[in-house]
Design a protein around this motif. Structure first.
Motif, PDB file in Angstrom:
ATOM      1  N   ALA A  65     -54.788  -1.879  67.757  1.00  0.00           N
ATOM      2  CA  ALA A  65     -55.838  -1.698  68.757  1.00  0.00           C
ATOM      3  C   ALA A  65     -56.065  -2.963  69.583  1.00  0.00           C
ATOM      4  O   ALA A  65     -56.548  -2.897  70.713  1.00  0.00           O
ATOM      5  N   GLY A  66     -55.729  -4.135  69.024  1.00  0.00           N
ATOM      6  CA  GLY A  66     -55.997  -5.381  69.728  1.00  0.00           C
ATOM      7  C   GLY A  66     -54.813  -5.950  70.471  1.00  0.00           C
ATOM      8  O   GLY A  66     -54.966  -6.932  71.210  1.00  0.00           O
ATOM      9  N   ALA A  67     -53.627  -5.348  70.305  1.00  0.00           N
ATOM     10  CA  ALA A  67     -52.428  -5.919  70.914  1.00  0.00           C
ATOM     11  C   ALA A  67     -52.501  -5.901  72.434  1.00  0.00           C
ATOM     12  O   ALA A  67     -52.072  -6.855  73.097  1.00  0.00           O
ATOM     13  N   GLN A 115     -52.823   4.192  72.168  1.00  0.00           N
ATOM     14  CA  GLN A 115     -53.598   3.215  72.931  1.00  0.00           C
ATOM     15  C   GLN A 115     -53.659   3.606  74.406  1.00  0.00           C
ATOM     16  O   GLN A 115     -52.784   4.324  74.919  1.00  0.00           O
ATOM     17  N   PRO A 116     -54.677   3.136  75.128  1.00  0.00           N
ATOM     18  CA  PRO A 116     -54.827   3.515  76.532  1.00  0.00           C
ATOM     19  C   PRO A 116     -53.818   2.883  77.466  1.00  0.00           C
ATOM     20  O   PRO A 116     -53.827   3.160  78.652  1.00  0.00           O
ATOM     21  N   GLY A 117     -52.941   2.022  76.985  1.00  0.00           N
ATOM     22  CA  GLY A 117     -52.008   1.326  77.862  1.00  0.00           C
ATOM     23  C   GLY A 117     -51.068   2.244  78.610  1.00  0.00           C
ATOM     24  O   GLY A 117     -50.521   1.869  79.649  1.00  0.00           O
ATOM     25  N   GLY A 118     -50.805   3.446  78.062  1.00  0.00           N
ATOM     26  CA  GLY A 118     -49.866   4.347  78.709  1.00  0.00           C
ATOM     27  C   GLY A 118     -50.256   4.713  80.125  1.00  0.00           C
ATOM     28  O   GLY A 118     -49.402   4.955  80.972  1.00  0.00           O
ATOM     29  N   GLY A 119     -51.558   4.780  80.394  1.00  0.00           N
ATOM     30  CA  GLY A 119     -51.997   5.120  81.736  1.00  0.00           C
ATOM     31  C   GLY A 119     -52.564   3.951  82.504  1.00  0.00           C
ATOM     32  O   GLY A 119     -53.151   4.125  83.560  1.00  0.00           O
ATOM     33  N   ASP A 120     -52.411   2.749  81.996  1.00  0.00           N
ATOM     34  CA  ASP A 120     -52.958   1.545  82.611  1.00  0.00           C
ATOM     35  C   ASP A 120     -51.886   0.901  83.484  1.00  0.00           C
ATOM     36  O   ASP A 120     -50.831   0.505  82.978  1.00  0.00           O
ATOM     37  N   PRO A 121     -52.115   0.781  84.786  1.00  0.00           N
ATOM     38  CA  PRO A 121     -51.087   0.215  85.667  1.00  0.00           C
ATOM     39  C   PRO A 121     -50.778  -1.256  85.386  1.00  0.00           C
ATOM     40  O   PRO A 121     -49.798  -1.781  85.904  1.00  0.00           O
TER      41      PRO A 121
END
Length: 302
Positions: free
Chosen positions: A133-135, A153-159
């Motif tokens: 979660a913190g990476a 994690q939410p990174g998949g949709g984070d530009p």
């Protein structure tokens, strides 16, 4: 005095090594007059003569030798910089900081580093252990260059980030020894709906456990909260509950728990590598990503 002209210093070095202006001109593929002009310009810039007659040859003046002694240090440093840059551009040198959760460090990152020590010994990989979660937080803050995390994690949709899936890690179920279903054929996740469960209070692993159980048609009752696999398996082995266990963590099994695959349900978690957008083509980073992908291909569970 103005800025130092490296070209003039190299001409001065050639004259010193060849002993004549003509010899220096041949080595540098310049005309003798061009060599003389460069040396004269350097003398005017520094305010001291650079050459003096020495028989039929020329030699450096004491002032020129002082200058050249320092110039040699600069030349050596520049040559080292060129070599290091060449290594960097080929992904063979530099430093990459990687933030990763514990099972990814053991199962993916350490084997990748071992490969890189053989293929790119000048490429340094710095490891920072971080919960999945913190990476992304470390990555966004610039504290690491690459994050190994989980696809929830939410990174998949984070530009801000570019993700690549390294592997799909099957989830097995850990049961206490002697459990009525420990040896049951065709075990399904739904068969464990009434069992006490052990999983974390927050973070991606909690979401993965809840999602897998939801797909099986139930909400797990959490009896105990833990995130460390040694602790979880020890509690399962003591009969305190059941838990989902990623196969990548299989090397850390212990505590007497019985671990069973769930081929009918096929719950999985996806382990991903993430980098900041725009950095994915950086040669050292690309080299580490390739090594991780190679290791993932060898440990990809059936």
């Amino acid at each position: 005095m103005g800025e130092w002209d490296l070209r003039r210093l190299r001409v001065l070095r050639a004259v010193d090594e060849c002993g004549t202006v003509t010899g220096a001109a041949e080595r540098l593929r310049l005309s003798p007059s061009a060599v003389s002009q460069q040396v004269s310009a350097l003398a005017r810039q520094l305010g001291a003569p650079m050459l003096e007659p020495y028989g039929r040859r020329v030699r450096l003046t004491p002032a020129a030798r002082l200058v050249l002694r320092h110039a040699e240090l600069v030349f050596g440093q520049l040559e080292r910089a060129e070599a290091e840059l060449a290594g960097y551009l080929h992904g063979e040198a530099g430093e990459v900081r990687v933030g990763a959760f514990a099972t990814a460090i053991a199962g993916l990152l350490v084997p990748a580093i071992a490969r890189l020590r053989e293929s790119a010994p000048r490429l340094a990989v710095r490891v920072v252990e971080a919960e999945a979660a913190g990476a992304y937080g470390l990555l966004a803050a610039g504290e690491v260059d690459l994050a190994l995390s989980l696809a929830v994690q939410p990174g998949g949709g984070d530009p801000r980030f570019v993700q690549s899936v390294l592997l799909s890690d099957p989830l097995d179920v850990a049961l206490p020894p002697g459990h009525p279903l420990a040896g049951a054929p065709g075990l399904r996740l739904a068969d464990l709906a009434a069992e006490p469960w052990i999983y974390g209070a927050a973070g991606p692993w909690r979401e993965i456990t809840l999602a897998a159980c939801a797909d099986a048609g139930f909400v797990p009752e959490r009896a105990h909260t833990a995130a460390d696999w040694t602790a979880i398996l020890a509690m399962v082995g003591a009969g305190l509950g059941v838990a989902l266990v990623p196969r990548l963590a299989s090397a850390r099994r212990g505590g007497g728990a019985v671990v069973r695959a769930l081929p009918a349900d096929l719950p999985t978690r996806r382990v991903v590598a993430a980098v900041r957008t725009g950095t994915q083509g950086t040669p050292p980073l690309r080299r580490v990503l390739d090594a991780l992908a190679e290791v993932a291909a060898t440990v990809q569970p059936d």
